[in-house]
Design a protein around this motif. Structure first.
Motif, PDB file in Angstrom:
ATOM      1  N   UNK A  27     -78.552 -21.277 -47.497  1.00  0.00           N
ATOM      2  CA  UNK A  27     -79.881 -21.680 -47.039  1.00  0.00           C
ATOM      3  C   UNK A  27     -79.763 -22.277 -45.647  1.00  0.00           C
ATOM      4  N   UNK A  28     -80.148 -21.502 -44.641  1.00  0.00           N
ATOM      5  CA  UNK A  28     -80.065 -22.049 -43.280  1.00  0.00           C
ATOM      6  C   UNK A  28     -81.044 -23.199 -43.099  1.00  0.00           C
ATOM      7  N   UNK A  29     -80.637 -24.143 -42.308  1.00  0.00           N
ATOM      8  CA  UNK A  29     -81.488 -25.286 -42.007  1.00  0.00           C
ATOM      9  C   UNK A  29     -81.779 -25.248 -40.515  1.00  0.00           C
ATOM     10  N   UNK A  30     -82.900 -24.659 -40.124  1.00  0.00           N
ATOM     11  CA  UNK A  30     -83.204 -24.510 -38.692  1.00  0.00           C
ATOM     12  C   UNK A  30     -83.176 -25.823 -37.920  1.00  0.00           C
ATOM     13  N   UNK A  31     -83.529 -26.914 -38.575  1.00  0.00           N
ATOM     14  CA  UNK A  31     -83.540 -28.196 -37.859  1.00  0.00           C
ATOM     15  C   UNK A  31     -82.127 -28.628 -37.452  1.00  0.00           C
ATOM     16  N   UNK A  32     -81.093 -28.020 -38.068  1.00  0.00           N
ATOM     17  CA  UNK A  32     -79.713 -28.361 -37.734  1.00  0.00           C
ATOM     18  C   UNK A  32     -79.057 -27.336 -36.806  1.00  0.00           C
ATOM     19  N   UNK A  33     -79.825 -26.358 -36.313  1.00  0.00           N
ATOM     20  CA  UNK A  33     -79.259 -25.350 -35.413  1.00  0.00           C
ATOM     21  C   UNK A  33     -78.730 -26.028 -34.154  1.00  0.00           C
ATOM     22  N   UNK A  34     -77.524 -25.640 -33.758  1.00  0.00           N
ATOM     23  CA  UNK A  34     -76.888 -26.265 -32.606  1.00  0.00           C
ATOM     24  C   UNK A  34     -76.569 -25.246 -31.534  1.00  0.00           C
ATOM     25  N   UNK A  35     -76.441 -25.744 -30.329  1.00  0.00           N
ATOM     26  CA  UNK A  35     -75.995 -24.904 -29.220  1.00  0.00           C
ATOM     27  C   UNK A  35     -74.578 -24.442 -29.498  1.00  0.00           C
ATOM     28  N   UNK A  36     -74.212 -23.331 -28.887  1.00  0.00           N
ATOM     29  CA  UNK A  36     -72.853 -22.816 -28.988  1.00  0.00           C
ATOM     30  C   UNK A  36     -72.205 -22.982 -27.621  1.00  0.00           C
ATOM     31  N   UNK A  37     -70.995 -23.491 -27.611  1.00  0.00           N
ATOM     32  CA  UNK A  37     -70.300 -23.777 -26.367  1.00  0.00           C
ATOM     33  C   UNK A  37     -69.118 -22.817 -26.208  1.00  0.00           C
ATOM     34  N   UNK A  38     -68.933 -22.321 -24.994  1.00  0.00           N
ATOM     35  CA  UNK A  38     -67.835 -21.409 -24.691  1.00  0.00           C
ATOM     36  C   UNK A  38     -67.062 -21.942 -23.493  1.00  0.00           C
ATOM     37  N   UNK A  39     -65.792 -21.661 -23.480  1.00  0.00           N
ATOM     38  CA  UNK A  39     -64.942 -22.042 -22.355  1.00  0.00           C
ATOM     39  C   UNK A  39     -63.906 -20.938 -22.166  1.00  0.00           C
ATOM     40  N   UNK A  40     -63.763 -20.477 -20.959  1.00  0.00           N
ATOM     41  CA  UNK A  40     -62.740 -19.489 -20.638  1.00  0.00           C
ATOM     42  C   UNK A  40     -61.777 -20.168 -19.677  1.00  0.00           C
ATOM     43  N   UNK A  41     -60.549 -20.339 -20.138  1.00  0.00           N
ATOM     44  CA  UNK A  41     -59.551 -21.048 -19.353  1.00  0.00           C
ATOM     45  C   UNK A  41     -58.911 -20.170 -18.301  1.00  0.00           C
TER      46      UNK A  41
END
Length: 109
Positions: A27-41
């Motif tokens: 059961x997805x909880x839209x209120x808890x949706x978070x940004x996704x972070x990426x890093x390319x070293x």
């Protein structure tokens, strides 16, 4: 004997197809949706780890050095992203949208 560290049961031992078995519901909880972070070293140039004509032992040692450096760089990148996420005021997507709506002046009709 399980597989994947005991996370998956061996064939014939699963209860998934037994009478009354239920499929787990996510059961997805839209209120808890978070940004996704990426890093390319920065790239790791592996040529500097091995010299021409190196023997098997030297090659194995070079591979381990590349592995260890890669692991360290990945760990540093993850730590950096976790720290960034920890201080990101817009981490939760829908909460950010709610703050933006609250900040906008309401028009009077």
């Amino acid at each position: 004997h399980g597989t994947l560290g005991g996370g998956v049961q061996a064939p014939g031992k699963s209860e998934a197809f037994e009478r009354g078995a239920r499929f787990p519901l996510i059961r997805p909880r839209p209120c808890d949706a978070q940004r996704v972070y990426f890093y390319i070293g920065e790239p790791i140039h592996t040529a500097e780890f091995l010299t021409a004509g190196a023997g098997v032992e030297e090659q194995a040692a070079a591979v381990k050095r590349v592995r260890d450096l890669s692991a360290a760089r990945i760990a540093e990148g993850i730590a950096m992203l976790l720290e960034h996420r920890r201080h990101d005021p817009d981490r939760f997507v829908l909460r950010r949208a709610g703050r933006a709506e609250a900040a906008e002046p309401k028009s009077k009709l």
